[in-house]
Motif scaffolding. Structure first.
Motif, PDB file in Angstrom:
ATOM      1  N   LEU A 159      71.823  48.361 -44.290  1.00  9.42           N
ATOM      2  CA  LEU A 159      72.656  48.066 -44.797  1.00  9.42           C
ATOM      3  C   LEU A 159      73.689  49.603 -45.243  1.00  9.42           C
ATOM      4  O   LEU A 159      74.010  49.553 -46.417  1.00  9.42           O
ATOM      5  N   HIS A 160      73.969  50.369 -44.558  1.00 12.90           N
ATOM      6  CA  HIS A 160      74.078  51.935 -44.717  1.00 12.90           C
ATOM      7  C   HIS A 160      75.375  52.266 -45.449  1.00 12.90           C
ATOM      8  O   HIS A 160      75.801  52.974 -45.944  1.00 12.90           O
ATOM      9  N   HIS A 161      76.897  51.093 -45.768  1.00 16.36           N
ATOM     10  CA  HIS A 161      77.737  51.607 -46.606  1.00 16.36           C
ATOM     11  C   HIS A 161      77.930  51.331 -47.678  1.00 16.36           C
ATOM     12  O   HIS A 161      78.741  51.612 -48.634  1.00 16.36           O
ATOM     13  N   ILE A 195      71.511  55.628 -36.171  1.00 20.25           N
ATOM     14  CA  ILE A 195      72.617  55.557 -34.732  1.00 20.25           C
ATOM     15  C   ILE A 195      73.490  54.254 -34.314  1.00 20.25           C
ATOM     16  O   ILE A 195      73.674  54.371 -33.031  1.00 20.25           O
ATOM     17  N   ASP A 196      74.074  53.771 -36.041  1.00 19.69           N
ATOM     18  CA  ASP A 196      75.053  52.760 -35.599  1.00 19.69           C
ATOM     19  C   ASP A 196      76.242  53.226 -35.803  1.00 19.69           C
ATOM     20  O   ASP A 196      75.874  54.695 -35.773  1.00 19.69           O
ATOM     21  N   VAL A 197      76.782  52.659 -34.762  1.00 22.60           N
ATOM     22  CA  VAL A 197      78.329  53.567 -33.855  1.00 22.60           C
ATOM     23  C   VAL A 197      78.373  53.722 -34.942  1.00 22.60           C
ATOM     24  O   VAL A 197      79.753  54.281 -35.104  1.00 22.60           O
ATOM     25  N   HIS A 198      78.976  53.071 -36.975  1.00 24.72           N
ATOM     26  CA  HIS A 198      79.610  53.674 -37.999  1.00 24.72           C
ATOM     27  C   HIS A 198      78.702  54.973 -39.016  1.00 24.72           C
ATOM     28  O   HIS A 198      77.768  54.979 -38.564  1.00 24.72           O
ATOM     29  N   HIS A 199      79.574  55.770 -39.042  1.00 26.18           N
ATOM     30  CA  HIS A 199      78.626  56.491 -40.175  1.00 26.18           C
ATOM     31  C   HIS A 199      77.941  55.980 -41.481  1.00 26.18           C
ATOM     32  O   HIS A 199      78.309  54.731 -42.008  1.00 26.18           O
ATOM     33  N   ALA A 295      72.711  48.395 -33.774  1.00 29.36           N
ATOM     34  CA  ALA A 295      73.076  48.271 -32.218  1.00 29.36           C
ATOM     35  C   ALA A 295      74.162  47.761 -31.684  1.00 29.36           C
ATOM     36  O   ALA A 295      74.397  47.242 -30.903  1.00 29.36           O
ATOM     37  N   ASP A 296      75.736  48.394 -32.527  1.00 29.70           N
ATOM     38  CA  ASP A 296      76.672  49.043 -32.087  1.00 29.70           C
ATOM     39  C   ASP A 296      76.929  49.678 -31.625  1.00 29.70           C
ATOM     40  O   ASP A 296      78.374  49.719 -31.082  1.00 29.70           O
ATOM     41  N   SER A 297      75.960  50.587 -31.530  1.00 28.75           N
ATOM     42  CA  SER A 297      76.522  51.669 -29.983  1.00 28.75           C
ATOM     43  C   SER A 297      75.820  51.355 -29.140  1.00 28.75           C
ATOM     44  O   SER A 297      76.421  51.889 -28.122  1.00 28.75           O
ATOM     45  N   GLY A 332      70.783  47.047 -38.676  1.00 26.97           N
ATOM     46  CA  GLY A 332      72.048  47.780 -39.337  1.00 26.97           C
ATOM     47  C   GLY A 332      73.418  46.512 -38.650  1.00 26.97           C
ATOM     48  O   GLY A 332      73.028  45.100 -38.275  1.00 26.97           O
ATOM     49  N   GLY A 333      74.168  47.755 -38.113  1.00 27.10           N
ATOM     50  CA  GLY A 333      75.290  46.445 -37.050  1.00 27.10           C
ATOM     51  C   GLY A 333      75.459  46.004 -35.888  1.00 27.10           C
ATOM     52  O   GLY A 333      73.579  46.282 -35.376  1.00 27.10           O
ATOM     53  N   GLY A 334      75.422  45.364 -35.056  1.00 25.44           N
ATOM     54  CA  GLY A 334      75.284  44.598 -34.023  1.00 25.44           C
ATOM     55  C   GLY A 334      76.123  43.736 -33.637  1.00 25.44           C
ATOM     56  O   GLY A 334      75.870  42.659 -34.271  1.00 25.44           O
ATOM     57  N   TYR A 335      77.228  43.513 -32.821  1.00 33.45           N
ATOM     58  CA  TYR A 335      78.244  42.471 -33.075  1.00 33.45           C
ATOM     59  C   TYR A 335      78.034  41.623 -32.058  1.00 33.45           C
ATOM     60  O   TYR A 335      79.028  39.620 -31.948  1.00 33.45           O
ATOM     61  N   THR A 336      77.154  42.183 -30.716  1.00 28.10           N
ATOM     62  CA  THR A 336      77.175  40.941 -29.512  1.00 28.10           C
ATOM     63  C   THR A 336      75.782  40.318 -29.588  1.00 28.10           C
ATOM     64  O   THR A 336      75.213  41.632 -29.304  1.00 28.10           O
TER      65      THR A 336
END
Ligand code: ZLM
Ligand code: CA
Ligand code: ZN
Length: 414
Positions: A159-161, A195-199, A295-297, A332-336
């Protein structure tokens, strides 16, 4: 030489506590516990648990979390609930940030909010979730530093933010920063790759003045919708190409950012990833690596705007694994959710060195419907995900990104 061959493999450990699945950001909030449940179903459906050491993670302690986070913030996090929010807000009123311009959501202290429409809502069961995903990362680090594992995995982390005294973008505790701080007790240099789509802003910021931690983030960057009159930057808006660490410190040049327009495909992304990560490994020579595998990338993600397929996403892990140093793998992220589960299962298999059947183990998975039907990937592990977003990336742009990063790396010589 007694002729006995030692199997050429890696010790892999899996750190998880299924109680994280109880977390609930809100009915329509994009961050869903379901993706972790589905990931578990697929990992176990394929029998991958038999190729790893499986740990039931314990929650992190407040002291552990306070190694990075502000004491007041940790106190607030460990006390707050939808019931106590108002009362606690009065005490910490001066810690309330400005609302986003044009956003209706009212923010509270530390960027938390009682509103379910917020990025970082306060919800029932929040503490348990936060301290468990952090605990799993800390335990994974211990497995690495004790030499029990070569690769340690926590899909509930990454959880990088999160900042020192503020929640941000669905992240409350920065388990990555805490994990890296712990790795630094045993390793001189740690490389962080995202490699999350967010910085990966929170991690970069925490180590911007350090030459012992190098951060490298690949992310969507720029104005989201060129045609709309409001020019919103893709969240969080940081991570420009020329942002390379705190210029007035020894950390100068120890941050790399790879800002990418929407629609990047497998081949283009892997070109960037291998050209830049490869050269970073040569120059920085890390003694441990942390890989955030948001995985949101992937193509078709609810929030992301890249066109990656599962195999290309996994190639990044395979490439990093070849460096042969202790490796911490985080989510990390990943929303589907169905594709998050596919990607992280595939990546768990890459870590242990297994090849998976393209047909999902539908007879074993408790919710096969999630993966069935034309729109849900037809029961396959590697459905075609590419092509959701128009590809705005040119070869010229790729070369510019690589060239800048290689130039920055010339300052780093270990
Ligand atoms: N508003 N509900 C990635 C973190 C991305 C900031 C715009 C809040 C959403 C999003 C929340 C239910 C990681 C921003 C958004 C709405 C100011 C973001 C609640 C939909 C919903 O339906 C939603 C009502 C919500 C939030 C969309 N927020 C999409 N993108 C980003 C944060 C985290 O993947 O990198 C790591 C886990 N926030 O764009 C606003 C500017 C707040
Ligand atoms: Ca990133
Ligand atoms: Zn993300």
């Amino acid at each position: 030489e007694n002729g006995i061959e030692r199997p050429q493999g890696y010790n892999v450990s899996y750190h998880y506590n299924r109680r994280v699945e109880n977390m609930h950001f809100g009915r329509t909030h994009p961050m869903k516990p379901w993706r972790l449940t589905l990931t578990k179903h697929l990992v176990m459906g394929y029998g991958l648990q038999f190729a790893m050491d499986n740990y039931d993670a314990l929650p992190a302690t407040k002291e552990t979390v306070a190694a990075f986070h502000d004491e007041d913030y940790v106190d607030f996090l460990s006390k707050v609930s939808p019931q106590t929010f108002q009362e606690l807000s009065l005490i910490y009123e001066d810690r309330t940030p400005q609302s986003y311009p044009g956003d209706m959501v009212k923010l509270g202290p530390f960027n938390l909010s009682p509103s379910p429409g917020a990025d970082c809502p306060v919800f029932d069961g929040m503490q348990e979730y936060l301290f468990l995903y952090t605990g799993a990362t800390m335990e994974a680090v211990s497995a690495l530093t004790n030499h029990q594992s070569d690769i340690a995995i926590n899909w509930s982390g990454g959880l990088h933010h999160a900042h020192k005294s503020e929640a941000s973008g669905f992240c409350y505790i920065n388990d990555i920063v805490l994990g890296i701080l712990e790795l630094l007790r045993c390793h001189q240099r740690v490389l962080y790759i995202d490699i999350d789509v967010h910085h990966g802003d929170g991690v970069e910021e925490a180590f911007a003045s350090s030459d012992r931690v190098m951060t490298l983030s690949f992310h969507r960057y720029g104005i989201i919708d060129e045609d709309s009159k409001e020019k919103h930057l893709f969240f969080p808006g940081t991570g420009a190409l020329n942002s390379n660490g705190n210029e007035n410190s020894i950390g100068n040049h120890f941050a790399l950012n790879v800002p990418i327009p929407k629609g990047i495909d497998d081949e283009q992304f892997l070109y960037l990833f291998e050209m830049i990560t490869g050269r970073t490994l040569e120059h920085f020579r890390p003694q441990a690596i942390v890989l955030q595998c948001g995985a949101d990338s992937l193509g078709g993600d609810r929030l992301g705007q890249f066109n990656l397929n599962i195999r290309a996403h996994g190639e990044c892990l395979a490439f990093v694994k070849k460096a042969g140093v202790p490796l911490l793998i985080l989510g990390g992220g990943g929303y589907t959710a169905r594709n998050v589960a596919r990607a992280w299962t595939h990546e768990t298999a890459l870590a242990v060195g297994a090849t998976l059947n393209e047909e999902l183990p539908m007879h074993i998975v408790p919710r096969p419907q999630a993966f069935m039907g034309k729109d849900h990937g037809d029961g396959k592990l590697y459905p075609e995900l590419a092509g959701f977003h128009k590809n705005n990336v040119t070869q010229k742009e790729l070369d510019l990104l690589v060239e800048h990063c290689h130039e920055e790396l010339r300052y780093i010589q270990h």
